[in-house]
Scaffold this motif. Structure first.
Motif, PDB file in Angstrom:
ATOM      1  N   VAL A 174      -4.102  -5.699  13.240  1.00  0.00           N
ATOM      2  CA  VAL A 174      -3.274  -4.876  12.295  1.00  0.00           C
ATOM      3  C   VAL A 174      -4.031  -3.523  12.277  1.00  0.00           C
ATOM      4  CG1 VAL A 174      -3.223  -4.769   9.826  1.00  0.00           C
ATOM      5  CG2 VAL A 174      -3.024  -6.976  11.026  1.00  0.00           C
ATOM      6  N   VAL A 175      -5.415  -3.396  12.525  1.00  0.00           N
ATOM      7  CA  VAL A 175      -5.990  -2.221  12.535  1.00  0.00           C
ATOM      8  C   VAL A 175      -5.193  -1.238  13.532  1.00  0.00           C
ATOM      9  CG1 VAL A 175      -8.085  -0.886  12.877  1.00  0.00           C
ATOM     10  CG2 VAL A 175      -8.263  -3.252  11.953  1.00  0.00           C
ATOM     11  N   MET A 178      -1.517  -0.592  12.370  1.00  0.00           N
ATOM     12  CA  MET A 178      -1.208   0.640  11.425  1.00  0.00           C
ATOM     13  C   MET A 178      -1.743   1.908  11.486  1.00  0.00           C
ATOM     14  SD  MET A 178      -0.402  -1.166   8.268  1.00  0.00           S
ATOM     15  CE  MET A 178      -0.994  -2.020   7.007  1.00  0.00           C
ATOM     16  N   ARG A 179      -2.585   2.097  12.615  1.00  0.00           N
ATOM     17  CA  ARG A 179      -2.807   3.435  13.131  1.00  0.00           C
ATOM     18  C   ARG A 179      -1.584   4.138  13.830  1.00  0.00           C
ATOM     19  NH1 ARG A 179      -8.516   2.342  15.242  1.00  0.00           N
ATOM     20  NH2 ARG A 179      -9.775   2.115  13.559  1.00  0.00           N
ATOM     21  N   PRO A 198       2.449   2.957   6.449  1.00  0.00           N
ATOM     22  CA  PRO A 198       0.999   2.147   6.512  1.00  0.00           C
ATOM     23  C   PRO A 198       0.021   2.496   5.364  1.00  0.00           C
ATOM     24  CG  PRO A 198       1.881   2.949   9.022  1.00  0.00           C
ATOM     25  CD  PRO A 198       2.744   3.513   7.854  1.00  0.00           C
ATOM     26  N   SER A 199       0.161   3.667   5.084  1.00  0.00           N
ATOM     27  CA  SER A 199      -0.871   3.824   4.138  1.00  0.00           C
ATOM     28  C   SER A 199      -0.502   3.305   2.683  1.00  0.00           C
ATOM     29  CB  SER A 199      -0.967   5.665   3.921  1.00  0.00           C
ATOM     30  OG  SER A 199       0.409   6.163   3.575  1.00  0.00           O
ATOM     31  N   SER A 202      -0.664  -0.694   2.962  1.00  0.00           N
ATOM     32  CA  SER A 202      -1.760  -1.258   3.309  1.00  0.00           C
ATOM     33  C   SER A 202      -2.692  -1.325   1.621  1.00  0.00           C
ATOM     34  CB  SER A 202      -2.809  -0.617   4.186  1.00  0.00           C
ATOM     35  OG  SER A 202      -3.116   0.761   3.480  1.00  0.00           O
ATOM     36  N   GLN A 203      -1.972  -0.627   0.642  1.00  0.00           N
ATOM     37  CA  GLN A 203      -2.667  -0.619  -0.560  1.00  0.00           C
ATOM     38  C   GLN A 203      -1.757  -1.664  -1.627  1.00  0.00           C
ATOM     39  OE1 GLN A 203      -5.187   1.183  -1.264  1.00  0.00           O
ATOM     40  NE2 GLN A 203      -5.313   1.659   0.764  1.00  0.00           N
ATOM     41  N   ILE A 208      -1.918  -7.456   0.255  1.00  0.00           N
ATOM     42  CA  ILE A 208      -3.248  -7.807   0.523  1.00  0.00           C
ATOM     43  C   ILE A 208      -3.403  -9.430  -0.103  1.00  0.00           C
ATOM     44  CG2 ILE A 208      -5.667  -7.386  -0.522  1.00  0.00           C
ATOM     45  CD1 ILE A 208      -4.613  -4.447  -1.173  1.00  0.00           C
ATOM     46  N   LEU A 212      -3.534  -9.496   3.862  1.00  0.00           N
ATOM     47  CA  LEU A 212      -4.479  -8.502   4.575  1.00  0.00           C
ATOM     48  C   LEU A 212      -5.806  -9.053   3.997  1.00  0.00           C
ATOM     49  CD1 LEU A 212      -2.939  -5.067   4.022  1.00  0.00           C
ATOM     50  CD2 LEU A 212      -2.856  -6.199   6.054  1.00  0.00           C
ATOM     51  N   ALA A 216      -8.960  -8.662   6.523  1.00  0.00           N
ATOM     52  CA  ALA A 216      -9.597  -7.486   6.116  1.00  0.00           C
ATOM     53  C   ALA A 216     -10.907  -7.667   5.965  1.00  0.00           C
ATOM     54  CB  ALA A 216      -9.182  -7.042   4.590  1.00  0.00           C
TER      55      ALA A 216
END
Length: 217
Positions: A174-175, A178-179, A198-199, A202-203, A208, A212, A216
Motif C-alpha cells: 500500500v505504501v 499510494m505514493r 490517495p491523501s 488514506s484518512q 482505516i 488500513l 498500518a
C-alpha cells in the motif's frame, strides 16, 4: 484523452483479481456489462479485449520459462501483428522494450532463470509488447524489497507518461502504491469502499477500519 494511473487496494477476498478477470475477458460478469472505448465486451473472449488494447500481468509469473527473455517479448509483438497490426522490425522493437525495462543484458537468458524483480519486469515488457492503451498490473511488486518496489513504481509512472496509456494497478504494498498513483480505489467484499486521491482515501475512517488498520503497523 489524459492517461491515468489508478491503484486498487483491499484485503484478500475483496474481489480485486476477479475484477481484473472481468476486465480482461477471462471471466464474464454475472450481472451488468463491460465496455471499453464504447465497445461492448460483455461475454467476449480475452483476445478481443487484447485486440482493443487491454493488456494485463498476473499474480503468478506467466512468462514462458524455457524461452529466452527476448523470445518472450517477441511473442507479445507477434501477437500484436496477428491482430492486423504493423509489420514492424521485431528485433529493434523487442530490444527497445528490453532496454527500457533494464533487461537487455539478460536478453538471451532463459526467463525461468531470472530473479523475482526481473520476472516482474519481463511480464510488464510482454504486456507492453501488445501495444496496450490500458495496462492492468496485478501485484507487480509482490515478493520485492521495498526499494525494488519503489523502482518498479517509478518505472510504471514514467512508462505511463511516455506512452500516454492508462494503468490500473492492484497492489498489496500500500505504501508504494499510494505514493505512485493519481487515484486509489478501495475494494471490500466486492464493493467500492472508497475512490479518490490517495491523501483523502488514506484518512477515510471506513477504509482505516476495514483495511488500513491491518497494514498500518
Amino acid at each position: 484523452g489524459a492517461s491515468e494511473l489508478v491503484g486498487i487496494i483491499g484485503p484478500n477476498g475483496a474481489g480485486k483479481t476477479t475484477l481484473f478477470n472481468v476486465m480482461s475477458g477471462i471471466a464474464t460478469p454475472t450481472a451488468g456489462a463491460i465496455s471499453f472505448e464504447d465497445v461492448d465486451l460483455t461475454g467476449r473472449p480475452p483476445h478481443v479485449f487484447n485486440r482493443l488494447g487491454i493488456a494485463r500481468t498476473f499474480q503468478t509469473a506467466r512468462a514462458f520459462r524455457n524461452l529466452s527473455v527476448r523470445e518472450n517479448v517477441q511473442f507479445g509483438l507477434r501477437f500484436t501483428w496477428r491482430r492486423g497490426g504493423r509489420a514492424a522490425d521485431t528485433q529493434a522493437e523487442t530490444d527497445g522494450l528490453l532496454e527500457r525495462l533494464g533487461l537487455i543484458d539478460q536478453a538471451r537468458a532463459l526467463a525461468g532463470s531470472l530473479p523475482p524483480t526481473r520476472q516482474r519486469l519481463l511480464e510488464i515488457a510482454m504486456a507492453l509488447a501488445t501495444n496496450p492503451r490500458l495496462l492492468l498490473l496485478d501485484e507487480v511488486a509482490a515478493g520485492l524489497t521495498q526499494s525494488e518496489a519503489e523502482g518498479v513504481a517509478s518505472l510504471i509512472q514514467s512508462i505511463r507518461q511516455e506512452r500516454n496509456i492508462s494503468v490500473i494497478w492492484i497492489e498489496h504494498n500500500v505504501v508504494t502504491l499510494m505514493r505512485a498513483v493519481d487515484r486509489v480505489m478501495v475494494l471490500h467484499h466486492g464493493e467500492v469502499l472508497a475512490d479518490g486521491l490517495p491523501s483523502v482515501v488514506s484518512q477515510d475512517r471506513a477504509v482505516i477500519d476495514a483495511y488500513l488498520g491491518e497494514t498500518a503497523e
